[in-house]
Design an enzyme around this catalytic site. Structure first.
Site, PDB file in Angstrom:
ATOM      1  N   ASP A 123       0.827  -1.206   0.000  1.00  0.00           N
ATOM      2  CA  ASP A 123       0.000   0.000   0.000  1.00  0.00           C
ATOM      3  C   ASP A 123       0.864   1.260   0.000  1.00  0.00           C
ATOM      4  OD1 ASP A 123      -2.159   1.659   0.183  1.00  0.00           O
ATOM      5  OD2 ASP A 123      -2.833   0.967   2.138  1.00  0.00           O
ATOM      6  N   ASP A 124       0.742   2.068  -1.031  1.00  0.00           N
ATOM      7  CA  ASP A 124       1.479   3.340  -1.140  1.00  0.00           C
ATOM      8  C   ASP A 124       2.981   3.142  -1.315  1.00  0.00           C
ATOM      9  OD1 ASP A 124      -0.959   4.532  -0.792  1.00  0.00           O
ATOM     10  OD2 ASP A 124      -0.500   5.511   1.098  1.00  0.00           O
ATOM     11  N   CYS A 149      -6.232   4.075  -3.443  1.00  0.00           N
ATOM     12  CA  CYS A 149      -6.437   2.684  -3.016  1.00  0.00           C
ATOM     13  C   CYS A 149      -7.681   1.998  -3.567  1.00  0.00           C
ATOM     14  CB  CYS A 149      -6.498   2.627  -1.491  1.00  0.00           C
ATOM     15  SG  CYS A 149      -5.109   3.387  -0.629  1.00  0.00           S
ATOM     16  N   LYS A 205      -5.643  -5.969   3.571  1.00  0.00           N
ATOM     17  CA  LYS A 205      -6.489  -4.817   3.234  1.00  0.00           C
ATOM     18  C   LYS A 205      -7.492  -5.173   2.146  1.00  0.00           C
ATOM     19  CE  LYS A 205      -6.154   0.042   1.828  1.00  0.00           C
ATOM     20  NZ  LYS A 205      -5.275   1.224   1.801  1.00  0.00           N
ATOM     21  N   HIS A 207     -10.780  -2.911   1.771  1.00  0.00           N
ATOM     22  CA  HIS A 207     -11.088  -1.510   1.453  1.00  0.00           C
ATOM     23  C   HIS A 207     -12.181  -1.350   0.404  1.00  0.00           C
ATOM     24  CE1 HIS A 207      -9.192   2.800   1.127  1.00  0.00           C
ATOM     25  NE2 HIS A 207     -10.335   2.784   1.793  1.00  0.00           N
ATOM     26  N   HIS A 215       1.764   2.200   4.034  1.00  0.00           N
ATOM     27  CA  HIS A 215       0.836   3.311   4.253  1.00  0.00           C
ATOM     28  C   HIS A 215       1.114   3.949   5.614  1.00  0.00           C
ATOM     29  CE1 HIS A 215      -2.966   5.492   4.653  1.00  0.00           C
ATOM     30  NE2 HIS A 215      -3.321   5.125   3.425  1.00  0.00           N
ATOM     31  N   ASP A 241      -0.622  -0.535  -5.657  1.00  0.00           N
ATOM     32  CA  ASP A 241      -1.964   0.045  -5.768  1.00  0.00           C
ATOM     33  C   ASP A 241      -1.939   1.485  -6.257  1.00  0.00           C
ATOM     34  OD1 ASP A 241      -0.991   1.208  -3.401  1.00  0.00           O
ATOM     35  OD2 ASP A 241      -2.892   1.049  -2.356  1.00  0.00           O
ATOM     36  N   ASN A 242      -0.863   2.203  -6.012  1.00  0.00           N
ATOM     37  CA  ASN A 242      -0.715   3.585  -6.490  1.00  0.00           C
ATOM     38  C   ASN A 242       0.686   4.059  -6.143  1.00  0.00           C
ATOM     39  OD1 ASN A 242      -2.912   3.957  -3.855  1.00  0.00           O
ATOM     40  ND2 ASN A 242      -0.911   4.905  -3.674  1.00  0.00           N
ATOM     41  N   LYS A 289       1.123   9.732  -5.240  1.00  0.00           N
ATOM     42  CA  LYS A 289      -0.229   9.286  -4.913  1.00  0.00           C
ATOM     43  C   LYS A 289      -1.254  10.410  -5.061  1.00  0.00           C
ATOM     44  CE  LYS A 289      -2.968   7.337  -1.125  1.00  0.00           C
ATOM     45  NZ  LYS A 289      -2.946   6.805   0.263  1.00  0.00           N
TER      46      LYS A 289
END
Length: 583
Positions: free
Chosen positions: A45-46, A84, A135, A137, A225, A299-300, A315
């Protein structure tokens, strides 16, 4: 842990952007197999494109992911959404997120329509056992939980991450020993969160083999994250000692804090790398590697300004640094290491690709925007019709045309941060997006704008009420205790997570509930009420003001807006969470 032997597919997603994230190594002879590969999909994540040694980072150490990259085929132009939930919705469905009702990352806009057919559901038709670890989400309550959307096994945190209003207040914002949810039930875990997800996934793999079933394990870490307060201490000490100044980007008023934050981010990524190494060693130990697909992406883009390879932005934006990711795909039995395709592909293509690899078909009753790129990573000469990929994200209840969008055609990329100024880049020759060609090529701009509007109208018209918020369903046997949080409410007052909101719910049949109202700040002496279906119920707050109760809330069947309020006669605010237990 007992030794096992089975076939596997592993998919790894990290948060970032990519130019060409591969290194050539010797390949394996391609052989046909009648056995479906199992699937492990891991998404961090991130994590940025530049948060890897293999992409040129001058500080971070990721030997296991770097080795995975060298053993993989890769897509050098791979795209995701800027944030996300939209990426996760497209990944799960093969559809642009606007078709799925997912618009944003919180306040009711990250809930995916329960009628969507997910990758997990499609694989179940092929006999796969399915599990998610980390995650999700895409909705925390029935009928949008992972267990409702095709996953047999789920160990997840709620909302967009630990330390958000979706998690239990008594979790104290920690990543170590986090409180998680196992198939909907709150559980206390032991260890750092990323270690927990990988360990539970390995156990799931063992159990699947014992049941002699193929498996799909989706490991979606919330690291790296933010927040950055709770990271593995030995790895933090390592990066403090090494120093991270050569990876910092930009001028900031407090460079010492920026360096400390980056050391913590790199510690979290290093921890992911250690777990990837452990997983890959287990695959070798259990004789799983040959028929295992391993995909590594994100994811980004990165959530802070730092080394990000040749790319601009991060992001939440629509420059390459936000939406272009590394994509490594390792499958020794079918793919030759070092194979590279430069065809633009995206998150919407993952579901079609994996379903083709698994030998099963796509849903036939809906539009699937993605297409399988399995022949490309196999190095085959195939027809690949040109197309334009679209990415868009901004805050708000509904998307607006041209606001924060990017259109990626085979050669050119058109984008606009604000819907007023348009930027055009020859992305094949200018991946750093340095030379804006919009004034020089107005005919290209107008053609791509017109194509974008055709796409926008299409995805926005998937259903008559396309951007209506999904309803949380109460009172069923599927979920007798429902936790409502600010993650999924409709904000009516305040900014950010907000001071006040309501939940859109549907009561499946007439039912009565007892409500436990969780308060993040003491409100002694305040009045407590819950309203819905034209009724208002009163409750009481404990003497210290930290918790409230409202017993016997009787609601008829049907849809309603459910609002829980605290008032002192002058001000009205909402709760941290509400836990509804069916009587």
């Amino acid at each position: 842990m007992q030794r096992i032997a089975l076939y596997t597919v592993a998919v790894f997603l990290v948060g970032a952007s990519i130019l060409s994230c591969h290194r050539n190594t010797s390949g394996h002879k391609q052989t046909a197999t009648s056995a479906s590969p199992n699937i492990i999909l891991i998404m961090t994540d991130d994590q940025g494109y530049g948060d890897l040694g293999v992409t040129g980072n001058p500080v971070i150490e990721t030997p296991n992911i770097d080795a995975l990259a060298k053993q993989s085929a890769s897509m050098s132009h791979f795209y995701v959404s800027p944030v996300c939930s939209p990426t996760r919705a497209s990944l799960m469905t093969g559809r642009y997120n606007y078709r799925t009702r997912v618009v944003d990352t919180y306040v009711g806009r990250s809930m995916m329509d329960s009628e969507e057919v997910t990758l997990a559901e499609a694989l179940k038709t092929r006999g796969f056992r399915t599990g998610i670890f980390g995650k999700w989400h895409l909705g925390d309550a029935y009928p949008m939980r992972p267990n409702d959307q095709g996953f047999d096994e789920a160990l997840v945190h709620f909302g967009g991450g630990l330390a958000q209003p979706s998690e239990p207040l008594h979790n104290n914002r920690r990543y170590t020993d986090p409180i998680l949810y196992h198939n909907g039930e709150e559980v206390q875990t032991q260890g750092y969160c990323t270690n927990v997800y990988f360990d539970r996934a390995l156990s799931f793999i063992e159990q699947s083999q014992q049941q002699q079933k193929p498996f799909f394990a989706y490991i979606a870490t919330n690291a790296p994250h933010d927040p950055f307060h709770d990271v593995p201490e030995e790895l933090l000490a390592k990066y403090r000692k090494k120093g991270v100044s050569s990876a910092l980007r930009g001028d900031f008023p407090n460079p010492e804090k920026r360096a400390e934050d980056l050391a913590r981010i790199y510690a979290m990524v290093d921890n992911v790398d250690q777990n990837v190494g452990k997983l890959m060693r287990k695959l070798d130990e259990w004789d799983l590697s040959e028929n295992t697909i391993v995909i590594f992406m994100t994811d980004n883009g990165p959530q802070t300004t730092r080394y990000n390879g040749p790319f601009r932005g991060g992001k939440g934006q629509v420059w390459e640094g936000s939406i272009r990711t590394c994509f490594f795909m390792r499958w020794p039995e079918r793919l030759k290491a070092g194979t590279v395709s430069d065809r633009p592909v995206a998150h919407i293509d993952i579901m079609p690709t994996l379903l083709e690899a698994a030998g099963t078909s796509l849903p036939q009753d809906r539009i699937i925007d993605g297409r399988s790129f399995l022949p490309l990573v196999e190095g085959k000469e195939v027809e690949w019709p040109e197309r334009t990929l679209y990415m868009q994200w901004h805050r708000g209840d509904e998307p607006k045309p041209f606001i924060a969008f990017a259109a990626r055609a085979p050669r050119y990329k058109l984008l606009s941060p604000n819907g007023e100024k348009f930027e055009l880049y020859d992305i094949q020759n200018d991946p750093s997006e340095k030379q804006n060609l919009a004034d020089q090529l107005p005919e290209v701009v107008e053609k791509m704008k017109a194509d974008y509007m055709t796409w926008f109208r299409d995805v926005s018209g998937t259903r008559p009420d396309n951007y209506a918020k999904p309803h949380i369903v109460l009172g069923t046997d599927h979920e007798t205790t429902t936790r409502l949080s600010q993650q999924d409410w409709v904000l009516t007052q305040g900014q950010g997570w907000g001071e006040q909101g309501h939940w859109k719910v549907e009561v499946a049949r007439p039912a009565s509930f007892d409500a436990e109202v969780v308060l993040d700040k003491p409100h002694p002496g305040w009045q407590l009420s819950i309203s819905g279906s034209g009724k208002t119920f009163r409750g009481t707050i404990t003497n210290d003001g930290t918790k409230g109760t409202i017993p016997n809330i009787t609601l008829p069947a049907g849809k309603t807006d459910l609002q829980v309020s605290l008032s002192n006669g002058e001000k009205e605010v909402g709760p941290y969470q509400v836990i509804l237990k069916r009587r």
